[in-house]
Design an enzyme around this catalytic site. Structure first.
Site, mmCIF file in Angstrom:
data_model
loop_
_atom_site.group_PDB
_atom_site.id
_atom_site.type_symbol
_atom_site.label_atom_id
_atom_site.label_comp_id
_atom_site.label_asym_id
_atom_site.label_seq_id
_atom_site.Cartn_x
_atom_site.Cartn_y
_atom_site.Cartn_z
ATOM 1 N N ASP A 1 16.657 -11.747 45.632
ATOM 2 C CA ASP A 1 15.361 -10.912 45.148
ATOM 3 C C ASP A 1 14.917 -11.689 43.919
ATOM 4 O OD1 ASP A 1 13.250 -9.443 45.227
ATOM 5 O OD2 ASP A 1 14.476 -7.773 44.190
ATOM 6 N N LYS B 1 8.393 -6.767 56.711
ATOM 7 C CA LYS B 1 8.772 -6.088 55.461
ATOM 8 C C LYS B 1 8.077 -4.885 55.057
ATOM 9 C CE LYS B 1 11.035 -5.561 51.553
ATOM 10 N NZ LYS B 1 10.627 -6.286 50.338
ATOM 11 N N ARG C 1 6.668 -17.061 46.158
ATOM 12 C CA ARG C 1 5.459 -17.207 45.734
ATOM 13 C C ARG C 1 4.448 -18.233 46.342
ATOM 14 N NH1 ARG C 1 6.488 -12.326 43.950
ATOM 15 N NH2 ARG C 1 7.422 -12.047 41.785
ATOM 16 N N HIS D 1 16.750 -12.732 50.787
ATOM 17 C CA HIS D 1 15.610 -11.941 50.204
ATOM 18 C C HIS D 1 15.087 -12.933 48.778
ATOM 19 C CE1 HIS D 1 13.431 -8.147 49.071
ATOM 20 N NE2 HIS D 1 13.259 -8.866 48.170
ATOM 21 N N HIS E 1 12.063 -2.162 51.742
ATOM 22 C CA HIS E 1 12.232 -1.604 50.317
ATOM 23 C C HIS E 1 12.483 -0.212 50.387
ATOM 24 C CE1 HIS E 1 10.962 -2.313 46.119
ATOM 25 N NE2 HIS E 1 11.209 -0.876 46.068
ATOM 26 N N HIS F 1 18.060 -5.263 48.677
ATOM 27 C CA HIS F 1 18.667 -4.961 47.471
ATOM 28 C C HIS F 1 19.204 -3.607 47.215
ATOM 29 C CE1 HIS F 1 14.455 -3.925 47.369
ATOM 30 N NE2 HIS F 1 13.902 -5.014 47.333
ATOM 31 N N HIS G 1 7.740 -14.342 37.516
ATOM 32 C CA HIS G 1 6.290 -14.012 37.024
ATOM 33 C C HIS G 1 6.069 -14.879 35.920
ATOM 34 C CE1 HIS G 1 5.889 -10.049 39.334
ATOM 35 N NE2 HIS G 1 7.159 -9.780 39.017
ATOM 36 N N ASN H 1 4.911 -10.810 50.383
ATOM 37 C CA ASN H 1 4.027 -9.841 49.459
ATOM 38 C C ASN H 1 3.343 -11.130 48.591
ATOM 39 O OD1 ASN H 1 6.393 -10.443 48.055
ATOM 40 N ND2 ASN H 1 6.103 -8.740 46.582
ATOM 41 N N HIS I 1 11.440 -14.502 47.076
ATOM 42 C CA HIS I 1 10.128 -14.422 46.678
ATOM 43 C C HIS I 1 9.671 -15.915 46.301
ATOM 44 C CE1 HIS I 1 9.473 -10.340 46.983
ATOM 45 N NE2 HIS I 1 10.624 -10.045 46.365
HETATM 46 ZN ZN LIG Z 1 11.898 -8.447 46.441
#
Ligand SMILES: [Zn+2]
Length: 369
Positions: free
Chosen positions: A267, A107, A27, A23, A151, A193, A271, A51, A25
């Site tokens: 996960d 997802k 980006r 899992h 999720h 998660h 940011h 996402n 991200h």
């Molecule tokens: Zn996530």
């Protein structure tokens, strides 16, 4: 797993097959350029979350994103791509992309409950109600052996009353997950998660070749006290929300139980600092700078730094997603270091700070570069 001890019997060095992050991200753009090399150094492959802005829903988006990832990670890293389940995702796209293996899964994001989830499925019942687009997508997914990544949170109860954030996973596990499984009995499902004792109980009862879960290091290491001690800590705020101690203990029991349906999923969700220190703090934190080290620490804390750790990190998830065991290995040594560096990303000429998990704190294990 190979493990060396010092004269007092303390583990000082370990070698494991290069792990898979279930899992991640990654980006895009400058954030991807920063995160990609961190991930590729530690992991042979990662399940890439879709996402982004805009969300990944078509073949051309998957291919464009793949190309961008390889530019950041180099060609030896294996990105395992996923599609974002929306109310309008085309079942034919799912069939085509999962059928040839370009995409490993879909997802599910409950709309509005986590970062960039505005395009998520509005009504969870469309996952099990025949005739809806999401239902048809899951049918196609099951037929081609793809994985539904969940999720696992509901925003509202059956009467439309907004749920307490601490009960979102409980409600999903008790009401939504059984319906999805009943409607799609051949579908492979990964609960992402996992964060509660209710989830642990369900997985221990029903986990197997068609149902598994990923665990984060942050949920194994911290509990709600760490989040709110002396005030709100934005770098310890993520979705699913950090729960009281009893839930962390349940997750540790599951991690130690050596089940083939439980695996690593970091996960890591970076940011820019202004989104964390904002009126409405974004959920998620950069974990990739210590994406495997923190798990070693968690397993050592649990007294489970042995072959169980390698199965959790490198074998269980890889097999669930249809990969063989890796021939490559990575090594870690007991060497305390302080997370001092606060990475900056250049975005449109400006420098943006990203605060890593545990900035200013110590990490006990170090990756041998
Ligand atoms: Zn996530």
């Amino acid at each position: 797993m190979e493990i060396s001890h010092d004269t007092e019997g303390l583990p000082v060095k370990i070698a494991i097959r290069k792990p898979l992050d279930g899992h991640e991200h990654l980006r895009r753009d400058s954030m991807l350029k920063m995160v990609g090399p961190m991930v590729a150094k530690r992991f042979r492959a990662a399940i890439v979350m879709p996402n982004t802005v805009p969300p990944i829903t078509t073949e051309s988006q998957v291919c464009g994103y793949l190309k961008e990832i390889w530019q950041a990670t180099g060609p030896d890293f294996l990105p395992l791509m996923t599609l974002y389940l929306t109310d309008t995702l085309e079942p034919s796209h799912v069939e085509a992309l999962v059928g040839v293996g370009t995409v490993k899964g879909i997802k599910y994001y409950p709309r509005g409950l986590t970062t960039n989830s505005d395009s998520g499925v509005k009504n969870p019942s469309s996952l099990w109600t025949s005739g809806t687009r999401p239902y048809e997508c899951l049918q196609a997914l099951a037929e081609h052996g793809g994985v539904l990544l969940l999720h696992a949170a509901d925003g509202f109860d059956e009467n439309g009353v907004e749920l307490d954030p601490f009960d979102q996973e409980k409600h999903f596990i008790e009401h939504t997950l059984p319906r999805i499984r009943d409607a799609h009995p051949k579908l492979k499902i990964s609960v992402e998660h996992l964060s509660t004792k209710w989830g642990v109980e369900y997985l221990l009862k029903h986990g197997g070749p068609l149902l598994g879960c990923s665990l984060t290091a942050q949920h194994l290491l911290l509990d709600r006290r760490d989040w709110l001690r002396g005030g709100f800590h934005p770098q310890r705020f993520w979705w699913p929300i950090i729960q009281p101690t009893e839930h962390r203990e349940a997750l540790r029991v599951l991690a130690k139980a050596d089940k083939p349906f439980v695996w690593l999923g970091s996960d890591s969700a970076p940011h820019p600092v202004e989104k964390k220190r904002a009126d409405c703090c974004a959920g998620g934190v950069l974990m990739a700078h210590a994406g495997i080290e923190l798990y070693v620490e968690a397993f050592e804390n649990m007294g489970a730094l042995d072959d169980r750790f390698e199965r959790f990190a490198s074998i269980n998830g890889a097999r669930f997603y249809g990969l063989g065991d890796s021939d490559e290995t990575i090594e870690l040594v007991r060497e305390e270091w302080t997370v001092r560096h606060s990475p900056h990303i250049a975005d449109g000429g400006t420098s943006k700070e990203v605060i890593p998990f545990r900035l200013g704190e110590k990490i006990r294990w170090k990756l041998v570069a």
